[in-house]
Every structure is written in C-alpha cells, then in structure tokens.
Design a protein around this motif. Structure first.
Motif, PDB file in Angstrom:
ATOM      1  N   VAL A 248       0.866  -0.987   0.071  1.00 35.86           N
ATOM      2  CA  VAL A 248      -0.061   0.042  -0.188  1.00 35.86           C
ATOM      3  C   VAL A 248       0.799   1.306  -0.044  1.00 35.86           C
ATOM      4  O   VAL A 248       2.056   1.344   0.624  1.00 35.86           O
ATOM      5  N   ASP A 249       0.368   2.469  -0.823  1.00 40.51           N
ATOM      6  CA  ASP A 249       1.218   3.779  -0.758  1.00 40.51           C
ATOM      7  C   ASP A 249       0.919   4.107   0.745  1.00 40.51           C
ATOM      8  O   ASP A 249      -0.044   4.107   1.266  1.00 40.51           O
ATOM      9  N   PRO A 250       2.161   4.437   1.339  1.00 44.93           N
ATOM     10  CA  PRO A 250       2.207   5.325   2.588  1.00 44.93           C
ATOM     11  C   PRO A 250       1.034   6.408   2.911  1.00 44.93           C
ATOM     12  O   PRO A 250       0.457   6.409   4.053  1.00 44.93           O
ATOM     13  N   VAL A 251       0.740   6.908   1.812  1.00 44.53           N
ATOM     14  CA  VAL A 251      -0.352   8.011   2.102  1.00 44.53           C
ATOM     15  C   VAL A 251      -1.683   7.238   2.326  1.00 44.53           C
ATOM     16  O   VAL A 251      -2.418   8.126   2.757  1.00 44.53           O
ATOM     17  N   LEU A 252      -1.870   6.163   1.758  1.00 44.00           N
ATOM     18  CA  LEU A 252      -3.380   5.520   2.135  1.00 44.00           C
ATOM     19  C   LEU A 252      -3.125   4.764   3.458  1.00 44.00           C
ATOM     20  O   LEU A 252      -4.074   3.907   3.559  1.00 44.00           O
ATOM     21  N   ARG A 253      -2.053   4.827   4.196  1.00 44.43           N
ATOM     22  CA  ARG A 253      -2.030   3.808   5.293  1.00 44.43           C
ATOM     23  C   ARG A 253      -3.320   4.006   6.135  1.00 44.43           C
ATOM     24  O   ARG A 253      -3.732   2.875   6.970  1.00 44.43           O
ATOM     25  N   GLY A 254      -3.663   5.259   6.437  1.00 40.98           N
ATOM     26  CA  GLY A 254      -4.609   5.797   7.307  1.00 40.98           C
ATOM     27  C   GLY A 254      -6.091   4.843   6.931  1.00 40.98           C
ATOM     28  O   GLY A 254      -6.735   4.255   7.777  1.00 40.98           O
ATOM     29  N   ALA A 255      -6.284   4.988   5.639  1.00 38.16           N
ATOM     30  CA  ALA A 255      -7.431   4.537   5.149  1.00 38.16           C
ATOM     31  C   ALA A 255      -7.665   2.940   5.204  1.00 38.16           C
ATOM     32  O   ALA A 255      -8.388   2.241   5.602  1.00 38.16           O
ATOM     33  N   ALA A 256      -6.297   2.588   4.943  1.00 36.94           N
ATOM     34  CA  ALA A 256      -6.169   0.886   5.043  1.00 36.94           C
ATOM     35  C   ALA A 256      -6.455   0.626   6.682  1.00 36.94           C
ATOM     36  O   ALA A 256      -7.293  -0.630   6.901  1.00 36.94           O
ATOM     37  N   GLU A 257      -5.970   1.307   7.627  1.00 40.85           N
ATOM     38  CA  GLU A 257      -6.289   1.009   8.832  1.00 40.85           C
ATOM     39  C   GLU A 257      -7.780   1.053   9.193  1.00 40.85           C
ATOM     40  O   GLU A 257      -8.238   0.311  10.081  1.00 40.85           O
ATOM     41  N   GLN A 258      -8.431   2.179   8.579  1.00 47.42           N
ATOM     42  CA  GLN A 258      -9.780   2.258   8.932  1.00 47.42           C
ATOM     43  C   GLN A 258     -10.722   1.327   8.389  1.00 47.42           C
ATOM     44  O   GLN A 258     -11.492   0.784   8.981  1.00 47.42           O
ATOM     45  N   SER A 259     -10.239   0.737   7.219  1.00 45.53           N
ATOM     46  CA  SER A 259     -11.108  -0.261   6.641  1.00 45.53           C
ATOM     47  C   SER A 259     -10.796  -1.567   7.257  1.00 45.53           C
ATOM     48  O   SER A 259     -11.621  -2.249   7.576  1.00 45.53           O
ATOM     49  N   THR A 260      -9.805  -1.769   8.057  1.00 44.57           N
ATOM     50  CA  THR A 260      -9.586  -2.806   8.779  1.00 44.57           C
ATOM     51  C   THR A 260     -10.337  -3.054   9.918  1.00 44.57           C
ATOM     52  O   THR A 260     -10.930  -4.189  10.302  1.00 44.57           O
ATOM     53  N   ARG A 261     -10.182  -1.732  10.594  1.00 46.42           N
ATOM     54  CA  ARG A 261     -10.963  -1.557  11.716  1.00 46.42           C
ATOM     55  C   ARG A 261     -12.516  -2.131  11.563  1.00 46.42           C
ATOM     56  O   ARG A 261     -13.141  -2.603  12.393  1.00 46.42           O
ATOM     57  N   VAL A 262     -13.118  -1.420  10.447  1.00 46.63           N
ATOM     58  CA  VAL A 262     -14.415  -1.753  10.085  1.00 46.63           C
ATOM     59  C   VAL A 262     -14.700  -3.275   9.851  1.00 46.63           C
ATOM     60  O   VAL A 262     -15.714  -3.800  10.217  1.00 46.63           O
ATOM     61  N   ALA A 263     -13.673  -3.789   9.037  1.00 45.55           N
ATOM     62  CA  ALA A 263     -13.927  -5.135   8.959  1.00 45.55           C
ATOM     63  C   ALA A 263     -13.920  -6.022  10.178  1.00 45.55           C
ATOM     64  O   ALA A 263     -14.874  -7.137  10.316  1.00 45.55           O
ATOM     65  N   LEU A 264     -12.814  -5.523  11.227  1.00 46.34           N
ATOM     66  CA  LEU A 264     -13.029  -6.249  12.293  1.00 46.34           C
ATOM     67  C   LEU A 264     -14.097  -6.037  13.188  1.00 46.34           C
ATOM     68  O   LEU A 264     -14.793  -7.156  13.823  1.00 46.34           O
ATOM     69  N   ARG A 265     -14.780  -5.130  12.903  1.00 42.93           N
ATOM     70  CA  ARG A 265     -16.017  -4.943  13.710  1.00 42.93           C
ATOM     71  C   ARG A 265     -17.109  -5.833  13.126  1.00 42.93           C
ATOM     72  O   ARG A 265     -18.010  -6.181  13.922  1.00 42.93           O
ATOM     73  N   TYR A 266     -17.025  -6.041  11.991  1.00 49.78           N
ATOM     74  CA  TYR A 266     -18.045  -6.773  11.181  1.00 49.78           C
ATOM     75  C   TYR A 266     -17.976  -8.450  11.554  1.00 49.78           C
ATOM     76  O   TYR A 266     -19.074  -8.965  11.967  1.00 49.78           O
ATOM     77  N   LEU A 267     -16.575  -8.846  11.937  1.00 50.97           N
ATOM     78  CA  LEU A 267     -16.364 -10.002  12.239  1.00 50.97           C
ATOM     79  C   LEU A 267     -16.713 -10.311  13.558  1.00 50.97           C
ATOM     80  O   LEU A 267     -17.297 -11.491  14.008  1.00 50.97           O
ATOM     81  N   ALA A 268     -16.480  -9.407  14.428  1.00 52.88           N
ATOM     82  CA  ALA A 268     -16.933  -9.470  15.792  1.00 52.88           C
ATOM     83  C   ALA A 268     -18.329  -9.449  16.178  1.00 52.88           C
ATOM     84  O   ALA A 268     -18.970 -10.203  16.803  1.00 52.88           O
ATOM     85  N   ASP A 269     -19.032  -8.710  15.283  1.00 52.40           N
ATOM     86  CA  ASP A 269     -20.620  -8.947  15.351  1.00 52.40           C
ATOM     87  C   ASP A 269     -21.279 -10.255  14.808  1.00 52.40           C
ATOM     88  O   ASP A 269     -22.129 -10.713  15.471  1.00 52.40           O
ATOM     89  N   ARG A 270     -20.427 -10.788  14.054  1.00 56.98           N
ATOM     90  CA  ARG A 270     -20.789 -12.499  13.484  1.00 56.98           C
ATOM     91  C   ARG A 270     -20.156 -13.307  14.643  1.00 56.98           C
ATOM     92  O   ARG A 270     -21.012 -14.359  14.549  1.00 56.98           O
ATOM     93  N   ASP A 271     -19.439 -12.923  15.696  1.00 58.07           N
ATOM     94  CA  ASP A 271     -19.045 -14.069  16.286  1.00 58.07           C
ATOM     95  C   ASP A 271     -19.688 -14.151  17.735  1.00 58.07           C
ATOM     96  O   ASP A 271     -19.452 -14.814  18.671  1.00 58.07           O
ATOM     97  N   LYS A 272     -20.604 -13.124  17.901  1.00 53.88           N
ATOM     98  CA  LYS A 272     -21.399 -13.002  18.966  1.00 53.88           C
ATOM     99  C   LYS A 272     -22.540 -14.235  19.264  1.00 53.88           C
ATOM    100  O   LYS A 272     -22.937 -14.477  18.366  1.00 53.88           O
TER     101      LYS A 272
END
Length: 272
Positions: A248-272
């Motif tokens: 990933v381009d370093p400029v897009l690092r923040g966007a990648a982290e945000q997308s990953t946190r959203v994905a983690l939230r999605y997976l956590a909701d499915r594991d409840k």
C-alpha cells in the motif's frame, strides 16, 4: 468530450451530464462529479452533489445547470455536500438528503423508494437508500421518464461505487454488513446499467462493479481470518495491516487501517 474534463458540462447519457470539480486527491480521484439531470429540451435541471465549497466550481455548475429546481445529496461527506448551502444561495433551489440535517430551504428528507418528479424536468429519479459507506448514503436511479416505463439511463452512486479503485467505509457511521447488502442490491438491479459515480469515470455496468467490490471485501475478510489462524486474534491492527497491505502507498495507510477496523467490527458482530 471524455473524462476528465474540468469545469465543462460533459454529457454522459441522454438526461445526465457531469461537471467535474477541480479538487483531485487520493480520496476524490480526479475530483468530485457533480451531476446535472435534465433532458435536452428541459427548462429546469436537478443537480446531484454540488461538491465542496469551491466558489469557482459552484458558479460554473450553476452556469452549466442553468435554472436549478432541486439539489440532491448522495451523502454528507464534505467533497460532495459542503457546497450545498452556497449553491442554494446561488440557485434558490431546496436541498434534499437522506439525513434531514443536510436538507435546506424547505427540502424534505429523502425517502427510500420515492420518485422525484419535478415540473420542467423530463427525467424522473428513483431514490434508493444504499447505506454502508455512510449511514445516509443514497443512490439515484435516473429514468428517462416514468420509472419502469422508460429507459433506466444510469445510477448515480456517490461514493458507494467509484469509477475506479475501491471506496472506504466510514468508521463513524459506516457498516460493512450494510455495505455488502447494498452491493448485492446494486448487482441485482444494475445489470447493464451505466454507472454514474461520485468520483472517476463512468462505467458501462453497475453490476460488474458491484461484483468486484463484493469480491474485494470478501478477500480482505479471508485475509484477516487466515492471519488470525496463524498469529491469533490478539494481533495489533497495525501488524494486521502490515501483512494485509504490504504494497500500500504510505499515503493510504490511514485508510487501510480504517477499513481494517471496520472489517474487524463486522467479524466481531458475527462471532457474538
């Protein structure tokens, strides 16, 4: 005239033309697409997403759109909506959005499934709530006349689907489950229908874009599960991103982290 063409009224379909705002960037690609909806013979127009609060762009858009009867917003983000108040001053036209906080001059909150039929404008617009990128994200189905009895000329998608690259889900009010459902809807209804995106060039088939977006999200979820299996679920987000986005381009690092946190939230909701 082809994309990109700044500060020009560029026809895309019979009833939809675009004025490209000169606000290029990593998130906005070549800039924000402001859509002007009217048939060639119409006295009035409907504008979708006036863009940022850029006086030059708003004046050009007003000039190209001529008499504006209504302004619509696909969602609240600044590069689409911040110019709405000033554009309302220039045109006198009400502003409507799915979130009532962004409506102005008596414009009512948009309703999912409603048909916008404005005197003096031939095309009609079907409002489809498409949450995921943000909670208020809305797509506009542009019909040449009466819906389902005329040609569906294109779908204005805002940031839900861009003309190239993928889009980011807002960590504040976006939701991956909603986004996947939205993409499935657009895949079902968008087959062979032109894409009229908020950024980037138009496309020929909304469904094809939606399918690629779904596959990309599924790939990222698969990556997370594989890394969890190898490293455990307590891996730090930064380490997770390093493995998932190794190019990933370093400029897009923040966007990648945000997308990953959203994905983690999605997976956590499915594991409840």
């Amino acid at each position: 005239m082809e994309h990109p063409a700044y500060s020009q009224l560029r026809p895309v379909t019979e009833s939809a033309s675009v004025v490209l705002c000169p606000n290029p960037g990593y998130g906005s690609l070549e800039g924000t697409n402001s859509w002007v909806i009217r048939a060639p013979e119409d006295e009035k127009s409907i504008v979708i997403d006036p863009g940022p609060e850029d006086e030059g762009h708003l004046n050009v858009l007003h000039s190209k759109a001529q008499e504006v009867g209504l302004t619509l917003l696909t969602h609240r983000h600044h590069d689409h909506a911040d110019g709405a108040s000033r554009f309302r001053q220039l045109t006198g036209a009400p502003v409507r959005a799915f979130d009532a906080r962004y409506c102005e001059a008596g414009g009512a909150k948009l309703r999912h499934g409603e048909i916008i039929n404005l005197d003096g404008v031939t095309p009609q617009i079907e409002v489809v709530h498409t949450p995921g990128h943000t909670a208020d994200s809305t797509s506009f189905f542009i019909w040449g006349g009466e819906p389902h009895n005329s040609v569906l000329e294109g779908i204005v998608t805002g940031d839900t689907i861009a003309g190239r690259h993928t889009t980011m889900i807002s960590e504040t009010d976006g939701d991956l489950a909603d986004y996947l459902a939205t993409l499935q809807l657009l895949e079902e209804r968008g087959r062979d229908i032109p894409l009229l995106p908020g950024h980037g060039p138009e496309g020929k088939d909304v469904a094809a874009f939606a399918r690629k977006y779904i596959e990309r999200r599924e790939y990222r979820l698969k990556q997370i599960r594989e890394i969890w299996a190898e490293r455990g679920r307590d891996i730090e987000v930064g380490d997770l991103v390093n493995q998932m986005y190794d190019d990933v381009d370093p400029v897009l690092r923040g966007a990648a982290e945000q997308s990953t946190r959203v994905a983690l939230r999605y997976l956590a909701d499915r594991d409840k």
